[in-house]
Scaffold this motif. Structure first.
Motif, short mmCIF file in Angstrom:
data_model
loop_
_atom_site.label_atom_id
_atom_site.label_comp_id
_atom_site.label_asym_id
_atom_site.label_seq_id
_atom_site.Cartn_x
_atom_site.Cartn_y
_atom_site.Cartn_z
N ARG A 61 0.97 -1.28 0.08
CA ARG A 61 0.00 -0.01 -0.20
C ARG A 61 1.00 1.02 -0.16
O ARG A 61 1.74 1.08 0.63
CB ARG A 61 -1.00 0.12 1.42
CG ARG A 61 -1.74 -1.32 1.12
CD ARG A 61 -3.11 -0.61 0.91
NE ARG A 61 -4.19 -1.81 0.71
CZ ARG A 61 -4.93 -2.15 -0.22
NH1 ARG A 61 -5.08 -1.21 -1.16
NH2 ARG A 61 -5.86 -3.02 -0.30
N PRO A 62 0.56 2.23 -0.77
CA PRO A 62 -0.81 2.34 -1.31
C PRO A 62 -0.82 2.00 -2.87
O PRO A 62 -1.97 2.21 -3.21
CB PRO A 62 -0.93 4.04 -1.15
CG PRO A 62 0.30 4.63 -1.33
CD PRO A 62 1.38 3.62 -0.69
N ALA A 63 0.33 1.61 -3.20
CA ALA A 63 0.50 1.27 -4.84
C ALA A 63 -0.22 -0.12 -5.08
O ALA A 63 -0.84 -0.36 -6.28
CB ALA A 63 1.77 1.40 -5.15
N HIS A 64 -0.17 -1.05 -4.02
CA HIS A 64 -0.42 -2.40 -4.43
C HIS A 64 -1.56 -3.01 -3.45
O HIS A 64 -1.52 -2.88 -2.27
CB HIS A 64 0.67 -3.37 -4.72
CG HIS A 64 1.71 -2.75 -5.48
ND1 HIS A 64 2.79 -2.39 -5.04
CD2 HIS A 64 1.69 -2.67 -6.62
CE1 HIS A 64 3.67 -2.02 -5.87
NE2 HIS A 64 3.04 -2.06 -6.94
N ASP A 65 -2.62 -3.60 -4.21
CA ASP A 65 -3.40 -4.50 -3.22
C ASP A 65 -2.77 -5.71 -2.82
O ASP A 65 -1.78 -6.17 -3.24
CB ASP A 65 -4.84 -5.12 -4.26
CG ASP A 65 -4.36 -5.67 -5.26
OD1 ASP A 65 -4.06 -7.05 -5.32
OD2 ASP A 65 -4.27 -5.28 -6.36
N GLU A 69 0.76 -7.31 -4.42
CA GLU A 69 1.95 -7.20 -3.57
C GLU A 69 2.92 -8.47 -3.18
O GLU A 69 3.88 -8.69 -3.28
CB GLU A 69 1.41 -6.70 -2.03
CG GLU A 69 2.76 -6.65 -0.90
CD GLU A 69 2.38 -6.26 0.41
OE1 GLU A 69 3.29 -6.36 1.20
OE2 GLU A 69 1.28 -5.81 0.74
N LYS A 70 1.98 -9.55 -3.10
CA LYS A 70 2.30 -11.03 -2.98
C LYS A 70 3.08 -11.64 -4.04
O LYS A 70 4.13 -12.03 -4.34
CB LYS A 70 1.51 -12.03 -2.52
CG LYS A 70 1.99 -13.33 -2.16
CD LYS A 70 0.71 -14.52 -2.05
CE LYS A 70 1.46 -15.72 -1.88
NZ LYS A 70 2.70 -16.16 -2.58
N GLN A 71 2.50 -10.99 -5.27
CA GLN A 71 3.13 -11.45 -6.63
C GLN A 71 4.47 -10.73 -6.91
O GLN A 71 5.34 -11.41 -7.33
CB GLN A 71 2.12 -11.24 -7.62
CG GLN A 71 0.84 -12.11 -7.78
CD GLN A 71 -0.37 -11.66 -8.62
OE1 GLN A 71 -0.25 -10.45 -9.12
NE2 GLN A 71 -1.20 -12.29 -9.09
N ILE A 72 4.37 -9.58 -6.55
CA ILE A 72 5.61 -8.70 -6.77
C ILE A 72 6.50 -9.40 -5.72
O ILE A 72 7.81 -9.31 -6.31
CB ILE A 72 5.58 -7.28 -6.63
CG1 ILE A 72 4.53 -6.57 -7.56
CG2 ILE A 72 6.81 -6.55 -6.57
CD1 ILE A 72 4.21 -5.39 -7.45
#
Length: 144
Positions: A61-65, A69-72
């Motif tokens: 957050r704030p850029a990723h749900d 986030e887990k995938q990245i």
């Protein structure tokens, strides 16, 4: 009108660990560090190159749900992301210095058409080229 390119993001798994890696092992300068309750901003840069900063950013957050986030994080950890090229005047000497600092190299310095290159991984898993460039020789261009 765009006047410059000043920052580029390197995704890291742990900002505090990345700060130590990039400053202590690679020898980059910590440029900016700002922490709020919801956000942490950390930049580093090469000594003598004040106009470019690398943002060491954790996914989230704030850029990723949470799913993104887990995938990245998974891509970073498995070494699927490359961060770019670090320049050096002497790749073999810098390789020896960084190796002594504990930097893990995936490839030792080797001759390439564009210069001498070694490949290393940061403490999060992202890989980078360490390159001693040769002057450009148009006669060796791939364009045809």
């Amino acid at each position: 009108m765009i006047t410059s390119f000043t920052h580029s993001t390197i995704w890291v798994l742990d900002q505090a660990a990345a700060k130590k890696f990039y400053s202590e092992k690679l020898g980059l300068e910590v440029r900016e560090e700002l922490k709020t309750d919801t956000f942490s901003w950390l930049t580093v840069g090469a000594p003598g190159q004040p106009d470019v900063q690398l943002v060491l950013m954790e996914p989230g957050r704030p850029a990723h749900d949470p799913e993104t986030e887990k995938q990245i994080r998974d891509l970073i950890a498995k070494g699927a992301l490359g961060g770019g090229v670090f320049g050096t005047d002497d790749c073999r000497k810098t390789y020896e210095q960084l190796s002594a600092n504990g930097v893990v190299f995936l490839q030792e310095p080797a001759e390439r058409p564009y210069g001498v290159e070694a490949i290393f991984r940061d403490d999060s898993g992202s890989w980078f080229s360490l390159t001693e460039r040769r002057p450009y020789d148009e006669s060796k261009s791939f364009a045809g």
